[in-house]
Write an enzyme that holds these catalytic residues in place. Structure first.
Site, PDB file in Angstrom:
ATOM      1  CB  SER A 197     -23.038  24.063  15.470  1.00 18.23           C
ATOM      2  OG  SER A 197     -22.310  23.219  16.342  1.00 18.23           O
TER       3      SER A 197
ATOM      4  CG  ASP B 129     -18.719  28.765  21.110  1.00 15.85           C
ATOM      5  OD1 ASP B 129     -19.035  27.883  21.927  1.00 15.85           O
ATOM      6  OD2 ASP B 129     -18.776  28.610  19.881  1.00 15.85           O
TER       7      ASP B 129
ATOM      8  CG  HIS C 133     -22.011  26.629  20.149  1.00 12.16           C
ATOM      9  ND1 HIS C 133     -20.841  26.679  19.421  1.00 12.16           N
ATOM     10  CD2 HIS C 133     -22.763  25.634  19.587  1.00 12.16           C
ATOM     11  CE1 HIS C 133     -20.871  25.760  18.474  1.00 12.16           C
ATOM     12  NE2 HIS C 133     -22.030  25.118  18.547  1.00 12.16           N
TER      13      HIS C 133
END
Length: 297
Positions: free
Chosen positions: A44, A166, A195
Site C-alpha cells: 500500500s 482489490d 487489498h
C-alpha cells in the site's frame, strides 16, 4: 512499521515526512544490514516508501517488491491543505472505529472470514499509540510522496503483487500501469484477494516472493559465472605467450547460463547485461574490500 506509524519511539522527534522516513530506513540498512543490498518490500503506502528509498539509495537495494502499491496518486491527500485544527480532526476520524470498520471491509475479498472486529482492532492498534496523531498530522502536512512521474527511473528487478479483487486501489487502473512504467518488472495476480494479499492469501503471496528472490545456485544472484575459456583469469597462455581472453573480454566473467532468461541470440542485450552485472559485481567487491580494510567505519 513505517517511521511515524505508531509503534517506533516517537518522543523528541518533530519530522515524520518522506525525507525522515527515507533516512530512518537508511539507518536500518546501514546499522542492521551492514550496507548489504537488500530486498525492499512495500505494501500500500509502504510501496511509496520503498520506491523513494530505492531511487535515492540504489546501492542499498537489490530488488523491490510492491504489494497493491500506492505510488501513482501523488501527495498526502486533501488534508495537507487544511488548517491544522481541521487536519487534526481528520486524523482523529482516520483512527475512529467507524472508519476503520469501513476500511476493514474494503480491504478483504472474503469479508465473512477476514473482515472481523478482531482484524479491525488489530489494524487500528497503531492509531492508539502515544504520538501517532501528531506524527500522522506532520506527515500529512509535509505533502507526502510525488512519485508518479519517477517510476520509469526504477531499474531494479521489481515484483508487483496485486489482489485481483482489490476494492481500495482498482487493479484495472493501477496494477498494469505499474508494470508498464517500471521497465524491469513482473506483475503477479493474487486471485480471490483484496487489498492485503499478504494477510488474505499469505501462502500464495509468500510463494510469489520466494520465487522472485530465489538465488541462482550457479552464480549466487550475480548473473555472472567464471569464464570457461580462461578459467576466470581474463587471459590464458598459448605457446608460451599470455593472450587476452576474447570470450570474456579480459574480465574473467561471462553471463550465467543457468539463470539467463533473455534471447541468447540478442548479442547486444547479452553484452548489456554482462556489462551491467560486471559493474555491480566490481562495486560489490570494492565495498567488501573497503569493509575489510576499514572495519571500524
Amino acid at each position: 512499521q513505517i517511521f511515524g506509524g505508531g509503534f517506533p519511539q516517537l518522543e523528541g522527534i518533530a519530522d515524520f515526512g518522506q525525507t525522515a522516513k527515507r533516512y530512518h530506513l537508511y539507518s536500518f540498512w546501514k546499522e542492521i544490514m551492514k550496507c548489504e543490498p537488500m530486498t525492499i518490500v512495500g505494501a500500500s503506502l509502504g510501496a511509496a516508501v520503498a520506491i523513494d528509498f530505492a531511487l535515492e539509495f540504489p546501492k542499498a537495494a537489490k530488488n523491490i517488491i510492491l504489494i497493491d502499491g500506492q505510488a501513482l496518486i501523488d501527495g498526502s491527500g486533501p488534508g495537507q491543505n487544511l488548517p491544522n485544527p481541521l487536519a487534526k480532526l481528520g486524523i482523529k476520524v482516520l483512527g475512529s472505529k467507524p472508519l476503520r470498520l469501513m476500511a476493514n471491509k474494503m480491504a478483504y475479498f472474503n469479508k465473512n472470514e477476514y473482515a472481523t472486529e478482531d482484524a479491525m482492532n488489530i489494524g487500528r492498534l497503531h492509531t492508539l499509540q502515544k504520538g501517532w496523531d501528531e506524527a500522522a498530522l506532520n506527515y500529512m502536512k509535509s505533502g507526502g510522496y510525488y512519485l508518479s512521474n519517477r517510476l520509469g527511473e526504477i531499474k531494479l528487478p521489481t515484483l508487483i503483487l496485486w489482489g485481483r479483487q482489490d476494492a481500495i486501489l482498482d487493479p484495472s487502473k493501477y496494477a498494469e500501469k505499474f508494470r508498464d512504467l517500471i521497465e524491469n518488472s513482473k506483475l503477479v495476480w493474487i486471485e480471490d484477494s483484496g487489498h492485503v494479499p499478504h494477510l488474505e492469501k499469505p501462502r500464495k503471496t509468500s510463494k510469489a516472493i520466494v520465487d522472485f528472490i530465489k538465488v541462482c545456485p550457479e552464480c549466487n544472484g550475480r548473473k555472472l559465472q567464471e569464464c570457461f575459456n580462461c578459467e576466470g583469469e581474463g587471459f590464458y597462455v598459448s605457446y608460451g605467450k599470455r593472450v587476452e581472453c576474447k570470450a570474456c573480454r579480459r574480465s574473467g566473467r561471462i553471463i550465467c547460463r543457468t539463470c539467463f532468461d533473455s534471447d541468447p541470440l540478442d548479442l547486444n542485450r547479452v553484452r548489456e547485461i554482462v556489462n551491467e552485472s560486471i559493474k555491480k559485481d566490481d562495486a560489490r567487491i570494492a565495498a567488501q574490500v573497503e569493509k575489510w580494510t576499514n572495519p571500524n567505519e
